[in-house]
Write an enzyme that holds these catalytic residues in place. Sequence first.
Site, mmCIF file in Angstrom:
data_model
loop_
_atom_site.group_PDB
_atom_site.id
_atom_site.type_symbol
_atom_site.label_atom_id
_atom_site.label_comp_id
_atom_site.label_asym_id
_atom_site.label_seq_id
_atom_site.Cartn_x
_atom_site.Cartn_y
_atom_site.Cartn_z
ATOM 1 N N GLY A 117 0.728 -6.361 -6.330
ATOM 2 C CA GLY A 117 0.279 -6.174 -7.699
ATOM 3 C C GLY A 117 -1.088 -5.542 -7.796
ATOM 4 O O GLY A 117 -1.625 -5.372 -8.893
ATOM 5 N N GLY A 118 -1.661 -5.161 -6.649
ATOM 6 C CA GLY A 118 -2.970 -4.521 -6.633
ATOM 7 C C GLY A 118 -2.857 -3.010 -6.599
ATOM 8 O O GLY A 118 -1.772 -2.449 -6.447
ATOM 9 N N VAL A 119 -3.990 -2.344 -6.723
ATOM 10 C CA VAL A 119 -3.986 -0.888 -6.801
ATOM 11 C C VAL A 119 -3.619 -0.243 -5.469
ATOM 12 O O VAL A 119 -2.976 0.813 -5.434
ATOM 13 C CB VAL A 119 -5.357 -0.374 -7.306
ATOM 14 C CG1 VAL A 119 -6.456 -0.658 -6.291
ATOM 15 C CG2 VAL A 119 -5.292 1.111 -7.629
ATOM 16 N N SER A 145 -1.515 -1.274 -2.888
ATOM 17 C CA SER A 145 -0.081 -1.250 -2.616
ATOM 18 C C SER A 145 0.659 -0.412 -3.658
ATOM 19 O O SER A 145 1.674 0.233 -3.346
ATOM 20 C CB SER A 145 0.485 -2.670 -2.565
ATOM 21 O OG SER A 145 0.243 -3.385 -3.762
ATOM 22 N N CYS A 181 -2.221 -14.330 9.339
ATOM 23 C CA CYS A 181 -1.181 -14.254 8.320
ATOM 24 C C CYS A 181 -0.380 -12.963 8.423
ATOM 25 O O CYS A 181 0.842 -12.959 8.271
ATOM 26 C CB CYS A 181 -1.804 -14.382 6.931
ATOM 27 S SG CYS A 181 -0.619 -14.250 5.579
ATOM 28 N N GLY A 232 -0.311 -1.676 2.034
ATOM 29 C CA GLY A 232 -1.436 -0.901 1.518
ATOM 30 C C GLY A 232 -2.708 -1.075 2.309
ATOM 31 O O GLY A 232 -3.801 -0.798 1.793
ATOM 32 N N CYS A 237 -6.746 -16.400 -0.252
ATOM 33 C CA CYS A 237 -5.859 -16.410 -1.416
ATOM 34 C C CYS A 237 -5.383 -17.801 -1.808
ATOM 35 O O CYS A 237 -5.055 -18.037 -2.971
ATOM 36 C CB CYS A 237 -4.655 -15.495 -1.157
ATOM 37 S SG CYS A 237 -3.516 -16.083 0.117
#
Length: 354
Positions: free
Chosen positions: A14-16, A18, A96, A120, A194
């Site tokens: 949901g980020g720029v 990716s 991760c 991304g 996160c």
Amino acid sequence: MSESKGRVALGMSGGVDSSASAAVLLSEGWGVVGVTCVFQDDERSEAAVRDARAVCERLHIPHVVRDSTTTFEQCVVAPFVEGYACGITPSPCVGCNASCKIPELIAVADEHGCDRVATGHYARIAQHAESGRYMVRTALDDAKDQSYMLSLLSQEQLSRLLLPLGGVTKLAVRTMAEDLCLPVAHKPESQDICFVQGDYANFLGARGVEGEPGSIVDTTGREVGRHRGLHRYTIGQRKGLGIGGAPEPYFVVAKDMERNQLVVGFKDEAFVRSVQTGGMNWQAISGIEEPLPCMCKLRYRSVPCACTLFPASDDTVHVRLETPQPITAPGQYAVFYAGTTVLGGGVIMAVERG
């Protein structure tokens, strides 16, 4: 949309970054499947799904949501909590990628007929012409380089991974997102772990990690204060120690779990001259049998420093630093480079001050 290159499952948070990756892959002729892995059942995950779905709709590509909460808990959160309980300072984001994010993405790729996966991350993938080994290389944009974060990826994982942003700058990514009118073009970046919101000590306390108060001692063993539980402190920490009256600031240089003591020293005592790493993952090379001079990063954002690697066992390496470096904590990662190429990386097991 052309699918001449095949299908690729792209991790979309949901980020720029990716989101722009999806546009790059489409322009290169890939058939893109947007994949949002849900790692936690919270509002941030719901927002990530909404934003990623909106981008997929804008680009006219399918969007898949995968429940990865169980895998994330087992592979990332639980080891993080256990590490702090044992006195180390884990770096969950590095592990991760290799143990959770990429495996979950590959699982979705296999289910949806995708030969390749993509993320991304700002880094590049290369393959050695003679050995055939896959390796991570640094990104064109030094300020955004994330090769350190991908140092634990295996040969199998690297062989399927595409990194569309390795050769572009962050400014170019923002501009691309604006030109395509992507709904996340101006979305801010997330910098924190996160799964921890707020004070990580409170997070650990909720998971049953409640250390007992004890002594703060200097490197000679003299008590200079009291701590509130060793899990609340990090090697290298300077602020928040509650020690007054010293001629200069103290730094945390060690944790003595047996005595429940926090060891502090002045700045000239807060350096390391060697570290021991375990769980080595080799990328550009298959391992070492003799001393190897190279460069080393002891933290994600640290400047690479010269070092020499000495083989200790199959998955353990002794790292002699050419010049003392600011102290780092067991549980963090040391990543080794030859120029722009990642040789490999491993978890720091022990440090030698000096």
